[in-house]
Design an enzyme around this catalytic site. Structure first.
Site, PDB file in Angstrom:
ATOM      1  N   ASP A  21       0.862  -1.178   0.000  1.00 37.29           N
ATOM      2  CA  ASP A  21       0.000   0.000   0.000  1.00 37.29           C
ATOM      3  C   ASP A  21       0.898   1.226   0.000  1.00 37.29           C
ATOM      4  O   ASP A  21       2.104   1.136   0.247  1.00 37.29           O
ATOM      5  CB  ASP A  21      -0.907  -0.007   1.236  1.00 37.29           C
ATOM      6  N   SER A  22       0.291   2.368  -0.245  1.00 37.06           N
ATOM      7  CA  SER A  22       1.038   3.625  -0.218  1.00 37.06           C
ATOM      8  C   SER A  22       1.531   3.967   1.180  1.00 37.06           C
ATOM      9  O   SER A  22       2.331   4.888   1.355  1.00 37.06           O
ATOM     10  CB  SER A  22       0.162   4.769  -0.734  1.00 37.06           C
ATOM     11  N   CYS A  84      -4.299  -1.064  -2.058  1.00 38.58           N
ATOM     12  CA  CYS A  84      -4.330   0.394  -2.233  1.00 38.58           C
ATOM     13  C   CYS A  84      -5.279   0.684  -3.379  1.00 38.58           C
ATOM     14  O   CYS A  84      -5.084   0.194  -4.499  1.00 38.58           O
ATOM     15  CB  CYS A  84      -2.922   0.902  -2.560  1.00 38.58           C
ATOM     16  N   GLU A 163      -1.545   8.190   8.515  1.00 42.63           N
ATOM     17  CA  GLU A 163      -0.118   7.860   8.462  1.00 42.63           C
ATOM     18  C   GLU A 163       0.604   8.296   9.742  1.00 42.63           C
ATOM     19  O   GLU A 163       1.612   7.706  10.124  1.00 42.63           O
ATOM     20  CB  GLU A 163       0.539   8.521   7.250  1.00 42.63           C
ATOM     21  N   CYS A 195     -10.658   4.039   0.095  1.00 40.05           N
ATOM     22  CA  CYS A 195      -9.211   4.061   0.337  1.00 40.05           C
ATOM     23  C   CYS A 195      -8.968   3.140   1.525  1.00 40.05           C
ATOM     24  O   CYS A 195      -9.705   3.194   2.518  1.00 40.05           O
ATOM     25  CB  CYS A 195      -8.731   5.475   0.656  1.00 40.05           C
ATOM     26  N   HIS A 197      -6.857   3.202   3.772  1.00 41.92           N
ATOM     27  CA  HIS A 197      -6.534   3.892   5.024  1.00 41.92           C
ATOM     28  C   HIS A 197      -7.793   4.171   5.849  1.00 41.92           C
ATOM     29  O   HIS A 197      -7.760   4.177   7.079  1.00 41.92           O
ATOM     30  CB  HIS A 197      -5.847   5.235   4.739  1.00 41.92           C
TER      31      HIS A 197
END
Length: 266
Positions: A21-22, A84, A163, A195, A197
């Site tokens: 993932d990012s 992602c 993050e 997303c 996240h």
């Protein structure tokens, strides 16, 4: 073509499954995979150094996605999950063509289940600007646009909170209220998290929107697809013990590893 996947003497069952993932978001998908495939070993690569992908160019996201896959290939994974939404939208077809002898599973906004349970209200899709601008998303919208009122909601800046490990609190609450400020809450039937996240902020999202608004993400569907593919290929790990998870991150910072483990275990 990577010859190590063509060696008949290699035991594919014992190889790990790769996720990337990012950043830390794909851990939400990994959590679901561990629930239904607990005996597998996993390698997770988070590219937090380059997060978020959702505001980068298509060329940048493709290049970063190939770098992430190469990292996982070096760890001799038997399958790869592109955990992602942005990377899936931009790079999944190119990745599958290039690495044609390894299963590569992507993720997309879980619009279908949202439409199926819709009670006539609006379906809001939260995602990065790039995910919402890509052809893959446009095709998804086209498929369901006559079945429900679908409202894309670009959420630039939300990934950065997660993050940093910020998944609740006043600052995040105010950010979410601002994003939804142009919508009337009681007109929303469900929110689709586009997303990986975003599942980590479900609790705060429920505080903002109220418990009646259903919050849906695609993690379980992606994990189920992974299970189907490795079952079909007869590469499931047959050991009885729990598998192991190795977490890597491009930041090479112990702090991001601690955040990753906290999110995975939470």
């Amino acid at each position: 073509m990577h010859k190590e996947y063509l060696n008949a003497n290699d035991s594919m069952e014992d190889k790990p499954i790769g996720f990337f993932d990012s950043g830390v978001g794909g851990l939400s998908v990994l959590k679901e995979a561990i629930k239904i495939l607990p005996n597998e070993d996993y390698i997770y690569f988070g590219d937090s150094k380059n997060a978020p992908y959702g505001v980068k160019s298509v060329a940048e996201v493709k290049a970063l996605s190939f770098q992430a896959v190469e990292f996982l290939i070096k760890h001799k994974v038997k399958a790869i999950v592109v955990a992602c939404n942005t990377a899936t939208s931009v790079a999944i077809e190119d990745l599958r063509r290039h690495y044609s002898n390894i299963p590569i599973i992507g993720i997309e906004p879980a619009l279908k289940p949202a439409v199926e349970i819709n009670d006539g209200g609006k379906i809001v899709i939260m995602a990065t600007p790039m995910t919402l601008s890509e052809k893959k998303f446009a095709c998804l919208m086209e498929k369901y646009k006559y079945k429900a009122e679908i409202v894309p909601l670009p959420c630039a800046g939300l990934v950065e909170y997660i993050e940093k490990g910020i998944v609740q609190g006043e600052e995040l609450n105010n950010f979410l209220k601002d994003k939804f400020s142009h919508l009337i809450y009681n007109e929303i039937s469900s929110v689709v998290l586009g997303c990986t996240h975003y599942p980590f902020i479900k609790e705060e999202l429920n505080k903002v929107l109220g418990e009646k608004v259903k919050v849906i993400d695609g993690s379980l569907g992606t994990a189920a697809q992974l299970k189907r593919l490795i079952t079909e290929k007869n590469t499931r790990n047959k050991k009885k013990s729990m598998g192991e998870v190795q977490i890597f991150n491009s930041l090479e910072d112990e702090y991001i590893i601690k955040i990753s483990k906290k999110l995975l275990e939470g």
